[in-house]
Enzyme design. Structure first.
Site, PDB file in Angstrom:
ATOM      1  N   GLY A   1     -20.572   6.566   2.394  1.00 22.39           N
ATOM      2  CA  GLY A   1     -19.533   6.812   1.620  1.00 22.39           C
ATOM      3  C   GLY A   1     -20.035   6.888   0.283  1.00 22.39           C
TER       4      GLY A   1
ATOM      5  N   GLY B   1     -17.942   7.703  -2.690  1.00 19.54           N
ATOM      6  CA  GLY B   1     -16.893   8.082  -3.699  1.00 19.54           C
ATOM      7  C   GLY B   1     -17.089   7.015  -4.745  1.00 19.54           C
ATOM      8  N   ASN B   2     -15.944   6.382  -5.284  1.00 15.01           N
ATOM      9  CA  ASN B   2     -16.055   5.564  -6.419  1.00 15.01           C
ATOM     10  C   ASN B   2     -16.803   4.289  -5.850  1.00 15.01           C
ATOM     11  OD1 ASN B   2     -15.692   4.183  -9.065  1.00 15.01           O
ATOM     12  ND2 ASN B   2     -13.980   3.066  -8.071  1.00 15.01           N
TER      13      ASN B   2
ATOM     14  N   GLY C   1     -18.759   3.667  -3.375  1.00 19.54           N
ATOM     15  CA  GLY C   1     -20.323   3.813  -2.582  1.00 19.54           C
ATOM     16  C   GLY C   1     -21.112   4.447  -3.888  1.00 19.54           C
TER      17      GLY C   1
ATOM     18  N   LYS D   1       0.826  -1.217  -0.035  1.00 22.11           N
ATOM     19  CA  LYS D   1      -0.052   0.029  -0.108  1.00 22.11           C
ATOM     20  C   LYS D   1       1.010   1.164  -0.061  1.00 22.11           C
ATOM     21  CE  LYS D   1      -4.440   0.969   0.389  1.00 22.11           C
ATOM     22  NZ  LYS D   1      -5.603   0.008  -0.076  1.00 22.11           N
TER      23      LYS D   1
HETATM   24  N1  GLU Z   1      -7.231  -0.058  -3.381  1.00 18.77           N
HETATM   25  C1  GLU Z   1      -7.899  -1.053  -3.757  1.00 18.77           C
HETATM   26  C2  GLU Z   1      -8.100  -2.154  -2.370  1.00 18.77           C
HETATM   27  O1  GLU Z   1      -7.962  -1.714  -1.593  1.00 18.77           O
HETATM   28  C3  GLU Z   1      -7.286  -1.899  -5.043  1.00 18.77           C
HETATM   29  C4  GLU Z   1      -5.932  -2.499  -4.704  1.00 18.77           C
HETATM   30  C5  GLU Z   1      -5.202  -3.219  -6.277  1.00 18.77           C
HETATM   31  O2  GLU Z   1      -6.199  -3.149  -7.051  1.00 18.77           O
HETATM   32  O3  GLU Z   1      -4.291  -3.379  -6.159  1.00 18.77           O
HETATM   33  O4  GLU Z   1      -8.301  -3.313  -2.721  1.00 18.77           O
END
Ligand code: GLU
Length: 432
Positions: A229, A231-232, A234, A111
């Site tokens: 939420g 956003g995308n 929600g 992350k």
């Molecule tokens: N940010 C998204 C998650 O938390 C997508 C992660 C990804 O596609 O690598 O699952």
């Protein structure tokens, strides 16, 4: 039971608890392996300057954490938010390790994030910050080492910029498109990626209802839904459940508060209102002024399905007692505290835990990465068939684990993830 609000400590507690349950049924897990799985493998913290539009220099802090290299590349989104810090990013990276094991993708967990408020930055400032951040973390990312993706505050535009920046420094990389997922279609993006987390959640919910697990809910038609939420994730969840499944979306919220109407909303009309240039607050608040609620009151309105789709630590002990829903579908990462979990379990709410429910995004990211490696672009149906198959298989594995260990769905998901991760380590062995 004391309530743990720190997300990293919470995920480690849940993990330890899962290991304990696993050990009770099989043989105790080697403490060294447990420690290995709890320790992030690599953490980078960077500070860098960005020229703002008014000519001043601003210093930003960012992170990239690779949690576990069980498989490579490691995989996980990039978050732009004022709430980002190293602890949250580490927790979210560990979350990605667990999610990839639950849905069985050959990725490790990672992350990244930058402490910033993207809503207060111009498109040019965001582009310069994204390019510099990409440069700062360039020693970590690559198509076979670590592949970023969108998360809160980022989307296809930022992913396109990350690709372009990487490409500038890696002109000859044959598979440069595979360095990041969630890109625009014109840059090797994947069809159905934008709505994938929401669609994946809908597939799991559908399967839970079909299997008779959803506390008497026998159909999604006319089921009442509250989405926290907008956003995308929600928006697409509300939209898919409304349009494809006939659910009634009776509540929608964002960071400023919620709107509630038992007659139901059209999610696309609410989105139009929220994004209208005349709406300076860029909020759903005021869509129907008389139906505006504070967030705690909003979360405790009666409904069939409650979908936390914002961020971690939203459903806490003090609210859990008053929640009146049959099912919680956790599309955010870590929205529920352990105390709230316990209260909701005792109230017989059916929880579809985050490390399964929201894996649709990374599952379709896997599709995108494979296509970039092969130099192809698949049709929407192909992607959604893979997504449905992956999500329903993972859900059936969870149901099986919950039954065999006689545990909650949260515990079952952790047992599933942990046992699979341990198996990978055992199969690989330890170097040297
Ligand atoms: N940010 C998204 C998650 O938390 C997508 C992660 C990804 O596609 O690598 O699952």
């Amino acid at each position: 039971m004391t309530e743990e609000f720190n997300y990293l400590r919470r995920i480690l507690l849940d993990f330890d608890h899962g290991v304990e349950l696993l050990g009770e049924k099989t043989e105790p897990v080697d403490p060294g392996l447990v420690e290995l799985l709890k320790s992030p493998s690599k953490r980078l913290s960077v500070q860098f300057p960005v020229k703002m539009d008014n000519g001043t220099l601003e210093i930003f802090r960012g992170y990239r954490v690779q949690h576990s290299k069980l498989y490579e590349p490691t995989k996980g989104g990039i978050r732009y938010s004022p709430d980002v810090d190293l602890s949250v990013i580490t927790a979210l990276a560990m979350d990605m390790t667990l999610k990839c094991r639950v849905v069985d993708l050959p990725f490790g967990g990672a992350k990244g994030g930058v402490i910033c408020n993207p809503r207060e930055m111009s498109p040019d400032e965001l582009e310069r910050m994204t390019r510099r951040y990409t440069f700062e973390i360039s020693s970590m990312i690559g198509p076979d080492s670590d592949v970023p993706a969108p998360d809160i505050g980022t989307g296809p535009k930022e992913m396109g910029i990350i690709f372009d920046t990487y490409k500038m420094f890696n002109q000859k990389a044959p598979d440069a498109y595979a360095v990041v997922t969630g890109k625009p279609l014109s840059l090797g993006g994947c069809r159905a990626r934008l709505e994938a987390t929401a669609q994946g959640g809908a597939y799991v919910l559908e399967e839970a209802v079909k299997q008779g697990c959803a506390r008497g809910l026998t159909s999604l038609k006319d089921a009442t839904v509250i989405v926290q939420g907008f956003g995308n994730v929600g928006f697409h969840t509300a939209n898919i459940l409304h349009k494809d499944y006939g659910c009634k979306i009776i509540g929608i919220s964002d960071s400023k508060g919620g709107i509630y109407n038992p007659k139901g909303f059209s999610p696309s009309d609410v989105l139009k209102y929220k994004t209208d240039e005349k709406n300076e607050k860029k909020s759903v608040i005021g869509y129907e002024a008389r139906n505006t609620l504070a967030i705690d009151e909003f979360l405790t309105k009666e409904c069939d399905i409650l979908v936390p789709a914002a961020k971690e630590t939203q459903i806490v002990g003090s609210i859990a007692d008053d929640i009146k829903t049959k099912v919680i579908l956790e599309l955010a990462n870590g929205p529920t505290t352990n105390l709230a979990d316990k209260i909701l379990f005792e109230k017989d709410v059916y929880l579809i835990p985050d490390i399964l429910a929201n894996t649709g995004g990374v599952t379709v990211s896997y599709c995108e990465w494979l296509q970039n490696k092969e130099g192809t672009q698949w049709e929407t149906d192909i992607v959604n068939n893979i997504l449905r198959e992956k999500m329903t298989t993972a859900y059936r594995d969870l149901v099986f684990t919950v039954k065999s260990y006689d545990v909650t769905t949260r515990e079952g998901a952790y047992i599933l993830a942990t046992s699979r991760a341990i198996q990978v380590i055992k199969d690989r062995g330890i170097f040297p």
